[in-house]
Design an enzyme around this catalytic site. Structure first.
Site, PDB file in Angstrom:
ATOM      1  N   THR A  35      57.792  33.609  32.171  1.00 53.00           N
ATOM      2  CA  THR A  35      57.393  34.358  33.375  1.00 53.00           C
ATOM      3  C   THR A  35      58.318  34.094  34.564  1.00 53.00           C
ATOM      4  O   THR A  35      58.375  34.910  35.482  1.00 53.00           O
ATOM      5  CB  THR A  35      55.956  33.983  33.782  1.00 53.00           C
ATOM      6  OG1 THR A  35      55.872  32.567  33.905  1.00 53.00           O
ATOM      7  CG2 THR A  35      54.948  34.479  32.764  1.00 53.00           C
ATOM      8  N   ASP A  36      59.032  32.956  34.547  1.00 52.63           N
ATOM      9  CA  ASP A  36      59.815  32.574  35.733  1.00 52.63           C
ATOM     10  C   ASP A  36      60.833  33.640  36.137  1.00 52.63           C
ATOM     11  O   ASP A  36      61.000  33.935  37.318  1.00 52.63           O
ATOM     12  CB  ASP A  36      60.569  31.255  35.480  1.00 52.63           C
ATOM     13  CG  ASP A  36      59.647  30.046  35.500  1.00 52.63           C
ATOM     14  OD1 ASP A  36      58.430  30.224  35.641  1.00 52.63           O
ATOM     15  OD2 ASP A  36      60.163  28.917  35.375  1.00 52.63           O
ATOM     16  N   SER A  41      62.511  30.539  30.651  1.00 53.91           N
ATOM     17  CA  SER A  41      63.327  31.590  31.267  1.00 53.91           C
ATOM     18  C   SER A  41      64.083  31.141  32.506  1.00 53.91           C
ATOM     19  O   SER A  41      64.951  31.860  32.987  1.00 53.91           O
ATOM     20  CB  SER A  41      62.488  32.832  31.543  1.00 53.91           C
ATOM     21  OG  SER A  41      61.581  32.600  32.585  1.00 53.91           O
ATOM     22  N   SER A  42      63.801  29.940  33.015  1.00 55.47           N
ATOM     23  CA  SER A  42      64.643  29.440  34.111  1.00 55.47           C
ATOM     24  C   SER A  42      66.027  29.054  33.573  1.00 55.47           C
ATOM     25  O   SER A  42      66.954  28.818  34.345  1.00 55.47           O
ATOM     26  CB  SER A  42      63.985  28.242  34.796  1.00 55.47           C
ATOM     27  OG  SER A  42      63.722  27.230  33.853  1.00 55.47           O
ATOM     28  N   THR A  87      56.703  30.185  28.236  1.00 53.04           N
ATOM     29  CA  THR A  87      55.462  29.412  28.048  1.00 53.04           C
ATOM     30  C   THR A  87      54.653  29.948  26.875  1.00 53.04           C
ATOM     31  O   THR A  87      53.985  29.194  26.166  1.00 53.04           O
ATOM     32  CB  THR A  87      54.635  29.457  29.350  1.00 53.04           C
ATOM     33  OG1 THR A  87      55.388  28.787  30.356  1.00 53.04           O
ATOM     34  CG2 THR A  87      53.294  28.771  29.207  1.00 53.04           C
TER      35      THR A  87
HETATM   36  N1  ASP Z   1      58.902  28.033  32.724  1.00 51.88           N
HETATM   37  C1  ASP Z   1      58.349  29.046  31.898  1.00 51.88           C
HETATM   38  C2  ASP Z   1      59.383  30.109  31.619  1.00 51.88           C
HETATM   39  O1  ASP Z   1      59.666  30.891  32.484  1.00 51.88           O
HETATM   40  C3  ASP Z   1      57.195  29.663  32.543  1.00 51.88           C
HETATM   41  C4  ASP Z   1      56.561  30.744  31.732  1.00 51.88           C
HETATM   42  O2  ASP Z   1      57.035  31.171  30.716  1.00 51.88           O
HETATM   43  O3  ASP Z   1      55.533  31.153  32.148  1.00 51.88           O
HETATM   44  O4  ASP Z   1      59.846  30.173  30.521  1.00 51.88           O
END
Ligand code: ASP
Length: 366
Positions: A86-87, A53-54, A12
Site C-alpha cells: 500500500t505504501d 512497496s517502499s 503487506t
Molecule cells: N510496507 C508495506 C508495503 O507497502 C505496506 C503495505 O503493503 O501495506 O509493501
C-alpha cells in the site's frame, strides 16, 4: 466464467512475521489461498516479484507495466488484479493508468494487515478486487480497498494503518463493493493513453523536494547535480516556496529539467496566488502546476512523460542519442516532447479550487 490474471508483487498482503518485523515473502498462490475467489471467476497467477512497496524502483514499475500489457494481450482475459504494497500503490496505479488504453480493467489492491493476521483484510480486499476486475468495463486502472473503488488518478494512501487506507482528497469513489456486487457511481472521463516505452529503457531520475520554513536550495541542487531530469517541488500551501527556490527552478527549466509544483497540504489544488517565491513565480520560472495531484503522483506524471514512447536505444542523454551535435539536438527534442506530454497529463488533471478560494484567483486576474 470470467478469467482474471492476478499479478503478485508483494506488500503487506504477502507479508509474514520475520522475527523482528514483517516482510513480503508469500507467492501469489498463497495470497490467493488466504480467501475465497468469486464463483464466476477463474484465476491465473503471475508471480512478478515479492517486495514491500517502499523498496519499489522504476524498473519494477516498468516490469509491471509490461506484465499487465502481456496479460491483456490474451483476448480471453477479462481483467487484471495486482496485489501490491500500500505504501507506493498510488504511484504504480497512476503509472499504469497513464499507459492504459484497454476497456478491460486493471485493479490494484493490498492489505493493511499481514497475510497471517486472523482478523486480516487481505481476503476481503482480494475478493472485491477480483469481482471488480471480472465485471468492470471502461474504468481504467482503479484501486479497490475496504469496499470502495477509486480511480487511480488522485487517490492517495490516507492512513498509515487503518483498514480504510485510501481516498481521493478532492473527489469521491467511483463505486462500492458490497454483498458480492459492485455498484458504480459517476464515471470519470479518461485521458488518452501514452505510448508504451520499450522494455529495457533506462529509467530517468525524477526527484521530490519538499519546501518548509527555513528551506533553501541544498536538496534541489543535490537532485539536479545527481542528474534529475524531473523534479517535483512540494510547496507549502497552494504551492509556494521562496525566491531562492524560484531562481533555482528557473535555471533548471532553462536546462530542460521538467519541474512540477505540488503541495504538502492534504487536499485542494495548487494555484498561482502568491508572488515572492510563491506559485506565481514558480510558474514564471517554467514549472507546471500539478493541480490536485499529490507529490507521489506528480512525480509519476513527470516519469511517464519522460518514458512515453521511448525506445531502448535513445534511452538517456546525448551520447545515447548518437553522440555529437545530432545527439544534443535529439536530446533537446526529446525533452521538449516530454514537456508537451507532461502538459497534456496535467491539463487532464482536476485543477479545481474550492469555491471559497476563487475570490483570490479573481483578484489575481485583475
Ligand atoms: N510496507 C508495506 C508495503 O507497502 C505496506 C503495505 O503493503 O501495506 O509493501
Amino acid at each position: 466464467m470470467r478469467h482474471v490474471v492476478v499479478i503478485s508483487t508483494g506488500g503487506t498482503i504477502a507479508s509474514r512475521w520475520q522475527g523482528d518485523g514483517y516482510a513480503a515473502e508469500a507467492a501469489g498462490q498463497e495470497v490467493l489461498a488466504a480467501g475465497a475467489v468469486p464463483e464466476c471467476v477463474d484465476v491465473t497467477v503471475v508471480d512478478l516479484f515479492t517486495v514491500n512497496s517502499s523498496r519499489l524502483t522504476t524498473d519494477h514499475q516498468l516490469r509491471l507495466l509490461h506484465a499487465v500489457h502481456e496479460a491483456l494481450a490474451d483476448p480471453s482475459v477479462d481483467g487484471v488484479v495486482i496485489t501490491h504494497g500500500t505504501d507506493t500503490l498510488e504511484e504504480s496505479a497512476f503509472f499504469l493508468d497513464l499507459f492504459h488504453a484497454d476497456r478491460r480493467p486493471v485493479v490494484l489492491t493490498g492489505a493493511q494487515k499481514p497475510l497471517d493476521a486472523e482478523d486480516g483484510d487481505a481476503a476481503g480486499n482480494l475478493y472485491d478486487a477480483l469481482l471488480t476486475a471480472a465485471t468492470g468495463r471502461d474504468i481504467g486502472v482503479v484501486i479497490v480497498f475496504a469496499g470502495q473503488v477509486f480511480a487511480a488518478r488522485g487517490t492517495v494512501k490516507k492512513h498509515t494503518v487503518d483498514a480504510r487506507a485510501f481516498g481521493d482528497p478532492d473527489g469521491l469513489p467511483l463505486g462500492r463493493v458490497e454483498f458480492g456486487r459492485v455498484t458504480w457511481g459517476r464515471r470519470r472521463p479518461r485521458a488518452e493513453a501514452l505510448p508504451l516505452p520499450a522494455p529495457g529503457v533506462a529509467p530517468p531520475r525524477v526527484d521530490i523536494v519538499m519546501h518548509h520554513s527555513d528551506g533553501d536550495t541544498v536538496l534541489l541542487d543535490a537532485s539536479l547535480a545527481a542528474g534529475a531530469q524531473g523534479v517535483v517541488v512540494v510547496g507549502t500551501g497552494a504551492g509556494n516556496a521562496n525566491p531562492q527556490v524560484a531562481a533555482r527552478v528557473a535555471a533548471a527549466t532553462r536546462d530542460g529539467v521538467l519541474v512540477t509544483v505540488s503541495t504538502r497540504v492534504a487536499a485542494g489544488a495548487v494555484a498561482p496566488l502568491y508572488t515572492g517565491g510563491g506559485a506565481v513565480d514558480l510558474v514564471a520560472a517554467g514549472a507546471l502546476l500539478a493541480g490536485t495531484l499529490r507529490p507521489g503522483q506528480a512525480r509519476i506524471a513527470i516519469l511517464a512523460a519522460l518514458l512515453a514512447g521511448r525506445s531502448a536505444e535513445n534511452a538517456d542523454g546525448p551520447d545515447a542519442a548518437g553522440g555529437g551535435q545530432a545527439g544534443v539536438r535529439q536530446d533537446a527534442e526529446r525533452r521538449r516532447a516530454a514537456g508537451a506530454t507532461l502538459r497534456r497529463i496535467l491539463d487532464s488533471t482536476p485543477q479545481a479550487l474550492p469555491a471559497s478560494e476563487l475570490y483570490l484567483v479573481d483578484r489575481v486576474g485583475k
